[in-house]
Write a protein that holds these residues in place. Structure first.
Motif, PDB file in Angstrom:
ATOM      1  N   HIS A 100       5.030  31.897  18.838  1.00 42.03           N
ATOM      2  CA  HIS A 100       5.119  33.246  19.398  1.00 42.03           C
ATOM      3  C   HIS A 100       5.521  33.213  20.873  1.00 42.03           C
ATOM      4  O   HIS A 100       4.998  33.960  21.703  1.00 42.03           O
ATOM      5  CB  HIS A 100       3.799  34.006  19.217  1.00 42.03           C
ATOM      6  N   ARG A 157       6.161  51.166  15.900  1.00 43.82           N
ATOM      7  CA  ARG A 157       5.795  50.165  14.889  1.00 43.82           C
ATOM      8  C   ARG A 157       7.036  49.401  14.413  1.00 43.82           C
ATOM      9  O   ARG A 157       6.960  48.206  14.114  1.00 43.82           O
ATOM     10  CB  ARG A 157       5.093  50.847  13.716  1.00 43.82           C
ATOM     11  N   LEU A 160       7.654  46.601  16.766  1.00 42.63           N
ATOM     12  CA  LEU A 160       6.575  45.621  16.829  1.00 42.63           C
ATOM     13  C   LEU A 160       6.557  44.705  15.608  1.00 42.63           C
ATOM     14  O   LEU A 160       6.100  43.574  15.682  1.00 42.63           O
ATOM     15  CB  LEU A 160       5.211  46.320  16.939  1.00 42.63           C
ATOM     16  N   SER A 161       7.080  45.193  14.478  1.00 38.72           N
ATOM     17  CA  SER A 161       6.909  44.471  13.214  1.00 38.72           C
ATOM     18  C   SER A 161       7.800  43.239  13.022  1.00 38.72           C
ATOM     19  O   SER A 161       7.359  42.272  12.398  1.00 38.72           O
ATOM     20  CB  SER A 161       7.099  45.429  12.032  1.00 38.72           C
ATOM     21  N   ASP A 163       9.551  39.617  13.231  1.00 39.06           N
ATOM     22  CA  ASP A 163       9.142  38.332  13.801  1.00 39.06           C
ATOM     23  C   ASP A 163       9.823  38.096  15.143  1.00 39.06           C
ATOM     24  O   ASP A 163       9.242  37.493  16.051  1.00 39.06           O
ATOM     25  CB  ASP A 163       9.513  37.176  12.856  1.00 39.06           C
ATOM     26  N   ARG A 190       3.721  42.883  21.603  1.00 35.39           N
ATOM     27  CA  ARG A 190       4.277  41.735  20.898  1.00 35.39           C
ATOM     28  C   ARG A 190       3.766  40.400  21.450  1.00 35.39           C
ATOM     29  O   ARG A 190       3.971  39.358  20.826  1.00 35.39           O
ATOM     30  CB  ARG A 190       5.811  41.762  20.984  1.00 35.39           C
ATOM     31  N   HIS A 191       3.116  40.420  22.597  1.00 41.58           N
ATOM     32  CA  HIS A 191       2.675  39.178  23.232  1.00 41.58           C
ATOM     33  C   HIS A 191       1.702  38.412  22.339  1.00 41.58           C
ATOM     34  O   HIS A 191       0.715  38.964  21.834  1.00 41.58           O
ATOM     35  CB  HIS A 191       1.998  39.496  24.571  1.00 41.58           C
ATOM     36  N   ARG A 192       2.030  37.141  22.127  1.00 46.65           N
ATOM     37  CA  ARG A 192       1.208  36.219  21.332  1.00 46.65           C
ATOM     38  C   ARG A 192       1.091  36.593  19.858  1.00 46.65           C
ATOM     39  O   ARG A 192       0.261  36.039  19.137  1.00 46.65           O
ATOM     40  CB  ARG A 192      -0.192  36.067  21.938  1.00 46.65           C
ATOM     41  N   SER A 193       1.903  37.559  19.415  1.00 46.09           N
ATOM     42  CA  SER A 193       1.891  37.880  17.982  1.00 46.09           C
ATOM     43  C   SER A 193       3.290  37.774  17.381  1.00 46.09           C
ATOM     44  O   SER A 193       3.432  37.650  16.167  1.00 46.09           O
ATOM     45  CB  SER A 193       1.337  39.286  17.739  1.00 46.09           C
ATOM     46  N   SER A 194       4.314  37.834  18.212  1.00 44.83           N
ATOM     47  CA  SER A 194       5.698  37.723  17.759  1.00 44.83           C
ATOM     48  C   SER A 194       6.566  37.380  18.971  1.00 44.83           C
ATOM     49  O   SER A 194       6.060  37.269  20.092  1.00 44.83           O
ATOM     50  CB  SER A 194       6.155  39.023  17.090  1.00 44.83           C
ATOM     51  N   SER A 195       7.852  37.230  18.749  1.00 45.50           N
ATOM     52  CA  SER A 195       8.722  36.687  19.799  1.00 45.50           C
ATOM     53  C   SER A 195       9.812  37.660  20.240  1.00 45.50           C
ATOM     54  O   SER A 195      10.228  38.533  19.476  1.00 45.50           O
ATOM     55  CB  SER A 195       9.380  35.394  19.312  1.00 45.50           C
ATOM     56  N   ARG A 223       2.967  37.815  31.495  1.00 47.92           N
ATOM     57  CA  ARG A 223       2.807  37.374  30.103  1.00 47.92           C
ATOM     58  C   ARG A 223       4.127  36.848  29.546  1.00 47.92           C
ATOM     59  O   ARG A 223       4.168  35.816  28.860  1.00 47.92           O
ATOM     60  CB  ARG A 223       2.298  38.527  29.239  1.00 47.92           C
TER      61      ARG A 223
END
Length: 261
Positions: A100, A157, A160-161, A163, A190-195, A223
């Motif tokens: 991520h 959303r 955000l969804s 990858d 999106r931080h630390r959950s996707s790129s 971040r």
């Protein structure tokens, strides 16, 4: 009535209708090679698995919204640019997606930032990831329109969804207070959950000046910058070489050279 004709309704009922397109060919192969039932079944099922995989990839490519299909092997390395190939090779391994992390491509206009961003996105799609390509200004316009339409939650959303979100041409102008807030929420969300992949004509150190509120900017960029590969591309615009003016100069130069011979 042929065997294929009899089987087609059954295949469609099982949602295997596409199998009928190659069934006659596969039956002929089985007879020619004298395949046993298990081998024949393996071949036609493998065909279907491959068809579905290709279809899923086509849908992911379409959903990504790329401007064009870009591949790293098609990049023009004869262009007058410099970049760290070690870093570029590292991000094309796609390990940053598993962690991520992010990729920031910065440099002047016309040096291939958008091409490389899309090529990296295309590589990610082929590896099975979901990708979305957006111009930064289109993102801000979409958020503004979603507020008018009362669809902000759904619109947000949608970014955000995936990858991997590619945000192209960030920093063409200073952000309004609302745009600063939208970008902050996007980065935090999106931080630390996707790129991310972000391209910009401005150096990363200049991005803070884009934000209306420096506190929001510091929080978001800290971040982003500390979890990213920063690839700086320097050189002259490749578009200059494609201009009619440069083409004419090249023709004249070749004529003079030949006449000199």
């Amino acid at each position: 009535m042929t065997m294929t004709t009899e089987l087609t309704p059954l295949l469609k009922q099982l949602k295997l209708g596409a199998m009928a397109d190659t069934l006659t060919e596969r039956i002929a192969l089985a007879r020619r090679e004298q395949l046993d039932y298990a081998s024949f079944l393996e071949i036609i099922l493998s065909d279907e698995v491959n068809r579905r995989a290709n279809r899923r990839m086509e849908l992911r490519i379409r959903a990504a919204g790329f401007e064009e299909t870009c591949r790293l092997e098609d990049f023009d390395w004869s262009a007058s640019i410099t970049l760290d190939r070690r870093l570029l090779d590292a991000v094309f391994s796609l390990e940053f997606l598993a962690k991520h992390e992010h990729v920031l491509l910065v440099g002047p206009a016309g040096v291939g930032k958008t091409f490389l961003a899309q090529a990296l996105g295309y590589t990610a799609v082929r590896a099975g990831h979901t990708v979305r390509f957006l111009h930064a200004d289109d993102f801000f316009r979409a958020m503004a329109q979603a507020r008018v339409d009362n669809s902000l939650e759904r619109a947000f959303r949608s970014v955000l969804s995936p990858d991997l979100l590619i945000l192209d041409d960030l920093g063409l102008h200073k952000l309004t207070a609302q745009q600063s807030s939208d970008l902050y929420e996007l980065i935090i969300g999106r931080h630390r959950s996707s790129s991310f992949i972000i391209t910009s004509n401005r150096a990363v150190e200049e991005w803070l000046s884009l934000f209306e509120d420096p506190i929001l900017g510091n929080s978001a960029l800290d971040r982003l910058a500390n979890a990213s590969y920063q690839i700086v591309i320097e050189g002259r615009s490749y578009r200059e070489r494609l201009s009619p003016h440069q083409a004419l100069l090249g023709t004249v130069s070749r004529i003079l050279t030949n006449n000199g011979d």
